[in-house]
Design a protein around this motif. Structure first.
Motif, short mmCIF file in Angstrom:
data_model
loop_
_atom_site.label_atom_id
_atom_site.label_comp_id
_atom_site.label_asym_id
_atom_site.label_seq_id
_atom_site.Cartn_x
_atom_site.Cartn_y
_atom_site.Cartn_z
N LEU A 125 0.73 -1.17 0.16
CA LEU A 125 0.04 0.12 0.00
C LEU A 125 0.74 1.36 0.05
CD1 LEU A 125 -2.79 -1.07 2.59
CD2 LEU A 125 -2.94 -1.08 0.02
N GLY A 126 2.00 0.97 0.21
CA GLY A 126 3.04 2.17 0.13
C GLY A 126 2.99 3.23 1.49
N ILE A 127 2.66 2.48 2.81
CA ILE A 127 2.26 3.14 4.00
C ILE A 127 3.40 2.47 4.94
CG2 ILE A 127 0.13 4.10 3.24
CD1 ILE A 127 -1.30 1.88 4.94
N ARG A 128 3.54 3.08 6.13
CA ARG A 128 4.46 2.68 7.28
C ARG A 128 3.72 1.61 7.93
NH1 ARG A 128 6.18 4.45 12.52
NH2 ARG A 128 4.55 5.52 13.09
N TYR A 129 4.64 0.86 8.35
CA TYR A 129 4.11 -0.48 9.16
C TYR A 129 4.86 -0.13 10.76
CZ TYR A 129 3.91 -4.59 11.99
OH TYR A 129 3.86 -5.47 12.99
N GLN A 130 4.17 -0.04 11.86
CA GLN A 130 4.60 0.26 13.15
C GLN A 130 4.39 -1.03 13.95
OE1 GLN A 130 6.37 2.94 14.93
NE2 GLN A 130 6.68 1.18 16.40
N ASP A 131 5.41 -1.71 14.52
CA ASP A 131 5.06 -2.81 15.43
C ASP A 131 4.97 -2.28 16.90
OD1 ASP A 131 5.53 -5.23 17.20
OD2 ASP A 131 6.74 -6.26 15.32
N ALA A 132 3.60 -2.67 17.50
CA ALA A 132 3.46 -2.03 18.82
C ALA A 132 4.07 -2.60 19.90
CB ALA A 132 1.95 -2.28 19.03
N ASP A 133 4.85 -3.94 19.35
CA ASP A 133 5.94 -4.31 20.39
C ASP A 133 7.00 -3.31 20.87
OD1 ASP A 133 4.55 -6.60 20.50
OD2 ASP A 133 6.23 -7.73 19.13
N GLU A 134 7.14 -2.64 19.80
CA GLU A 134 8.08 -1.33 20.13
C GLU A 134 7.65 -0.35 21.07
OE1 GLU A 134 9.07 -0.13 16.32
OE2 GLU A 134 10.11 -2.11 15.66
N LEU A 135 6.15 -0.16 21.23
CA LEU A 135 5.72 0.86 22.21
C LEU A 135 5.29 0.31 23.68
CD1 LEU A 135 3.06 1.82 19.60
CD2 LEU A 135 5.07 2.97 19.84
#
Length: 166
Positions: free
Chosen positions: A26-36
């Motif tokens: 999709l050309g959008i960012r992925y953020q892993d919630a494990d990092e939060l």
């Protein structure tokens, strides 16, 4: 519509793999919630201690903040219970599309065991499966992640395109 997507499910279901591939598609960012997670949560999980709701609330608020401030974005987050998903939706700043990845317990455990450097031990899989409140078909798209990655990603893209705006 601004995309706010949460790839959800228990540990080992493929959230990171699918989220990353979907983000590329999709050309959008992925953020892993494990990092939060706060460090206290990480230490509890590393010690095979399941998180409580009180442990999770600040983390879920951080997930919602990412959705609210960086959309379009995909976040990989377990979001195991309806009240957790409701908390995320309440703080997300707009509609959230949930995609629930599933898999059989043996596959989930094998995937967790194969991960290197992750704090979540296989011993917590049962607590996650016990806590899981699977979303209804009205709430989320549910997919078995044992399918080829390209099949899973294309099913999500099709579902997103078929959803009503808002």
């Amino acid at each position: 519509m601004t995309l706010r997507i949460v790839i959800m499910g228990v540990a080992g279901c493929g959230k990171s793999t699918v989220g990353t591939a979907l983000g590329q598609r999709l050309g959008i960012r992925y953020q892993d919630a494990d990092e939060l997670h706060p460090q206290t949560n990480i230490e509890k999980m590393r010690s095979s201690i399941p998180l409580t709701d009180d442990d999770r609330w600040p983390w879920l608020d951080r997930v919602a903040q990412v959705l609210a401030t960086t959309a379009p974005v995909i976040v990989g987050c377990s979001a195991l219970r309806l009240r957790y998903r409701d908390r995320i939706r309440a703080g997300a700043g707009g509609p959230v599309a949930f995609v629930h990845l599933t898999g059989d317990k043996a596959t989930l455990a094998a995937r967790m065991a194969a991960r290197r450097g992750h704090y979540m031990p296989v011993s917590l899989l049962d607590s996650q499966l016990d806590a899981l409140e699977p979303p209804s078909a009205d709430e989320a798209l549910s997919l078995n992640s044992d399918q080829p990655l390209s099949t899973v990603v294309e099913a999500i893209v099709t579902w997103l395109n078929d959803r009503p705006a808002g």
